[in-house]
Design a protein around this motif. Structure first.
Motif, PDB file in Angstrom:
ATOM      1  N   UNK A  71      56.937  45.754  16.019  1.00 29.26           N
ATOM      2  CA  UNK A  71      57.398  44.776  16.927  1.00 29.26           C
ATOM      3  C   UNK A  71      56.202  44.484  17.858  1.00 29.26           C
ATOM      4  N   UNK A  72      55.655  43.079  17.839  1.00 27.16           N
ATOM      5  CA  UNK A  72      54.591  42.777  18.630  1.00 27.16           C
ATOM      6  C   UNK A  72      54.917  41.422  19.513  1.00 27.16           C
ATOM      7  N   UNK A  73      54.182  41.392  20.532  1.00 30.64           N
ATOM      8  CA  UNK A  73      54.208  40.252  21.345  1.00 30.64           C
ATOM      9  C   UNK A  73      52.726  39.539  21.308  1.00 30.64           C
ATOM     10  N   UNK A  74      52.513  38.257  21.219  1.00 25.77           N
ATOM     11  CA  UNK A  74      51.476  37.569  21.779  1.00 25.77           C
ATOM     12  C   UNK A  74      51.370  37.535  23.327  1.00 25.77           C
ATOM     13  N   UNK A  75      49.985  37.458  23.886  1.00 25.39           N
ATOM     14  CA  UNK A  75      50.086  37.541  25.192  1.00 25.39           C
ATOM     15  C   UNK A  75      49.726  36.248  25.767  1.00 25.39           C
ATOM     16  N   UNK A  76      50.508  35.757  26.933  1.00 30.50           N
ATOM     17  CA  UNK A  76      50.749  34.582  27.317  1.00 30.50           C
ATOM     18  C   UNK A  76      49.691  34.235  28.478  1.00 30.50           C
ATOM     19  N   UNK A  77      49.099  33.055  28.805  1.00 29.48           N
ATOM     20  CA  UNK A  77      48.300  32.665  29.790  1.00 29.48           C
ATOM     21  C   UNK A  77      48.752  31.282  29.925  1.00 29.48           C
ATOM     22  N   UNK A  78      48.329  30.757  31.350  1.00 27.76           N
ATOM     23  CA  UNK A  78      48.832  29.350  31.662  1.00 27.76           C
ATOM     24  C   UNK A  78      47.502  28.399  31.027  1.00 27.76           C
ATOM     25  N   UNK A  79      47.740  27.121  31.563  1.00 25.06           N
ATOM     26  CA  UNK A  79      46.853  26.286  31.155  1.00 25.06           C
ATOM     27  C   UNK A  79      45.335  26.270  31.605  1.00 25.06           C
ATOM     28  N   UNK A  80      45.359  26.918  32.651  1.00 24.82           N
ATOM     29  CA  UNK A  80      43.854  27.495  33.299  1.00 24.82           C
ATOM     30  C   UNK A  80      43.345  28.868  33.040  1.00 24.82           C
ATOM     31  N   UNK A  81      44.151  29.544  31.774  1.00 29.25           N
ATOM     32  CA  UNK A  81      43.483  30.656  31.327  1.00 29.25           C
ATOM     33  C   UNK A  81      43.872  31.702  32.167  1.00 29.25           C
ATOM     34  N   UNK A  82      44.937  31.512  33.061  1.00 27.63           N
ATOM     35  CA  UNK A  82      45.419  32.969  33.745  1.00 27.63           C
ATOM     36  C   UNK A  82      46.219  33.631  33.095  1.00 27.63           C
ATOM     37  N   UNK A  83      46.129  35.095  33.273  1.00 26.47           N
ATOM     38  CA  UNK A  83      47.304  35.797  32.489  1.00 26.47           C
ATOM     39  C   UNK A  83      48.739  35.536  33.339  1.00 26.47           C
ATOM     40  N   UNK A  84      49.572  35.317  32.383  1.00 30.55           N
ATOM     41  CA  UNK A  84      51.071  35.150  33.060  1.00 30.55           C
ATOM     42  C   UNK A  84      52.117  35.786  32.060  1.00 30.55           C
ATOM     43  N   UNK A  85      51.552  37.093  31.443  1.00 33.73           N
ATOM     44  CA  UNK A  85      52.377  37.857  30.842  1.00 33.73           C
ATOM     45  C   UNK A  85      53.413  38.599  31.553  1.00 33.73           C
ATOM     46  N   UNK A  86      54.774  38.180  31.397  1.00 31.01           N
ATOM     47  CA  UNK A  86      55.752  38.712  32.355  1.00 31.01           C
ATOM     48  C   UNK A  86      56.613  39.878  31.562  1.00 31.01           C
ATOM     49  N   UNK A  87      56.141  40.135  30.485  1.00 29.60           N
ATOM     50  CA  UNK A  87      56.955  41.225  29.682  1.00 29.60           C
ATOM     51  C   UNK A  87      56.669  42.534  30.483  1.00 29.60           C
ATOM     52  N   UNK A  88      57.745  43.150  30.570  1.00 31.84           N
ATOM     53  CA  UNK A  88      57.754  44.613  31.447  1.00 31.84           C
ATOM     54  C   UNK A  88      56.976  45.730  30.927  1.00 31.84           C
ATOM     55  N   UNK A  89      56.242  46.107  31.738  1.00 30.02           N
ATOM     56  CA  UNK A  89      55.442  47.506  31.187  1.00 30.02           C
ATOM     57  C   UNK A  89      56.507  49.073  31.937  1.00 30.02           C
ATOM     58  N   UNK A  97      57.610  46.714  36.671  1.00 27.01           N
ATOM     59  CA  UNK A  97      56.118  46.425  36.410  1.00 27.01           C
ATOM     60  C   UNK A  97      55.850  45.506  35.420  1.00 27.01           C
ATOM     61  N   UNK A  98      54.988  44.243  35.263  1.00 26.62           N
ATOM     62  CA  UNK A  98      54.791  43.692  34.115  1.00 26.62           C
ATOM     63  C   UNK A  98      53.210  43.632  33.804  1.00 26.62           C
ATOM     64  N   UNK A  99      53.113  43.058  32.672  1.00 23.70           N
ATOM     65  CA  UNK A  99      51.534  43.162  32.178  1.00 23.70           C
ATOM     66  C   UNK A  99      50.847  42.435  33.047  1.00 23.70           C
ATOM     67  N   UNK A 100      51.059  41.441  33.674  1.00 25.29           N
ATOM     68  CA  UNK A 100      50.508  40.544  34.531  1.00 25.29           C
ATOM     69  C   UNK A 100      50.444  41.125  36.062  1.00 25.29           C
ATOM     70  N   UNK A 101      51.210  42.071  36.444  1.00 29.01           N
ATOM     71  CA  UNK A 101      51.199  42.713  37.746  1.00 29.01           C
ATOM     72  C   UNK A 101      50.268  43.907  37.488  1.00 29.01           C
ATOM     73  N   UNK A 102      50.169  44.413  36.280  1.00 33.69           N
ATOM     74  CA  UNK A 102      49.376  45.581  36.096  1.00 33.69           C
ATOM     75  C   UNK A 102      47.829  45.435  35.827  1.00 33.69           C
ATOM     76  N   UNK A 103      47.675  44.108  35.242  1.00 33.09           N
ATOM     77  CA  UNK A 103      46.369  43.776  34.887  1.00 33.09           C
ATOM     78  C   UNK A 103      45.969  42.539  35.393  1.00 33.09           C
ATOM     79  N   UNK A 104      44.778  42.448  36.179  1.00 35.09           N
ATOM     80  CA  UNK A 104      44.532  41.203  36.706  1.00 35.09           C
ATOM     81  C   UNK A 104      44.064  40.064  35.781  1.00 35.09           C
TER      82      UNK A 104
END
Length: 299
Positions: free
Chosen positions: A112-130, A145-152
């Motif tokens: 089980x894997x997920x690719x990590x999402x970013x927006x069109x400006x390259x900002x991290x927007x991965x909402x998967x819950x940690x 907590x989510x990936x993008x709230x844990x990591x800038x």
């Protein structure tokens, strides 16, 4: 060992986004062995986009009615599983993978894997819950907590991050997962079908990993603040309640939907109004009928 991969895409009335997504799939260094597009009875020019697409292994499934994202992924995963593919990669029509995204995921020997999402400006927007808390009755929302709230940013992430829920935007599973837990539950229609599937996978013993260098670009801004008095609000309430009723780890957590319903109704004169109160009452009633999850069988 070389594994076969089927991409499953669900679309509804977003033909231009779908066209960009299919172009992105064609640009992958490692091409998928099949691209299964479930068209949820679109009324725009989606059929024209699919007719013009040149993706190798393209298979189109057009439904008679709009089955929602949940119904579409149920159909698409079944088709990929029946096709015998080793890995199934789930996508919405509003994401585009980086050219090396599939190579990076396939290098990971995990189910089980997920690719990590970013927006069109390259900002991290991965909402998967940690952290996804179905134990604490005081957690109003289980995602704490989510990936993008844990990591800038992406570079701040380690190579892999374990997550506890997913979106069906870049989620990859091996076929053994479908064999073990069955298909996505179509009864959700929209919202929380992906969360439900992740919980089922984890309870079957699978861990889910977000892979930092597997880049998925989201074409639209996130808009999670839906009108709770509208039709989407009904599904947001109902499906959140279903997750608690099915998977709450103690009686107090399973009681939370009733308490939320009471609070929304009591506060409706000053917040939300009658339509939201009606939504939450109907959602609670219908969620009770969904407390038993789907069969693990894929037959």
């Amino acid at each position: 060992m070389s594994e076969t991969v089927a991409v499953v895409v669900v679309t509804y009335n977003r033909a231009d986004l779908l066209a960009r997504m299919l172009t992105g799939l064609e640009a992958l260094h490692r091409q998928p062995d099949a691209v299964i597009v479930v068209d949820n009875a679109s009324s725009d020019h989606t059929p024209d986009v699919l007719a013009a697409a040149t993706n190798a292994g393209l298979e189109m499934i057009r439904t008679d009615d709009n089955l929602g994202g949940a119904g579409g992924f149920h159909r698409g995963v079944r088709a990929a599983y029946d096709g015998g593919f080793d890995r199934i990669w789930l996508m919405d029509d509003d994401v585009v993978p980086a050219p090396d995204c599939l190579d990076v995921l396939l290098a990971q020997d995990e189910a089980c894997l997920i690719a990590v999402r970013e927006d069109l400006d390259g900002r991290l927007v991965e909402k998967a819950a940690t952290r996804f808390d179905l134990r604490n009755p005081l957690a109003i929302r289980p995602k704490t907590e989510s990936v993008d709230s844990r990591y800038d940013c992406r570079v701040a992430m380690p190579e892999r991050v374990e997550v506890q829920n997913v979106a069906f935007e870049g989620f990859m599973i091996r076929r053994e997962v479908v064999t073990a837990i069955g298909l996505p539950d179509p009864s959700y229609f929209i919202f929380y079908d992906d969360v439900d599937y992740a919980v089922r996978a984890q309870r079957a013993g699978y861990r889910i990993w977000a892979v930092r260098d597997a880049v998925l670009v989201r074409q639209l801004d996130f808009d999670q603040q839906h009108d709770l008095s509208g039709w989407k609000g009904y599904y947001m309430y109902r499906n959140l309640f279903v997750v608690h009723l099915r998977y709450g780890e103690n009686a107090l957590v399973r009681l939370k939907p009733w308490l939320v319903t009471a609070a929304v109704v009591l506060l409706s004169p000053v917040r939300g109004g009658r339509r939201e109160a009606a939504n939450v009452i109907r959602a609670m009633r219908d969620a009770r009928g969904m407390r038993v999850g789907p069969s693990r069988s894929v037959d």
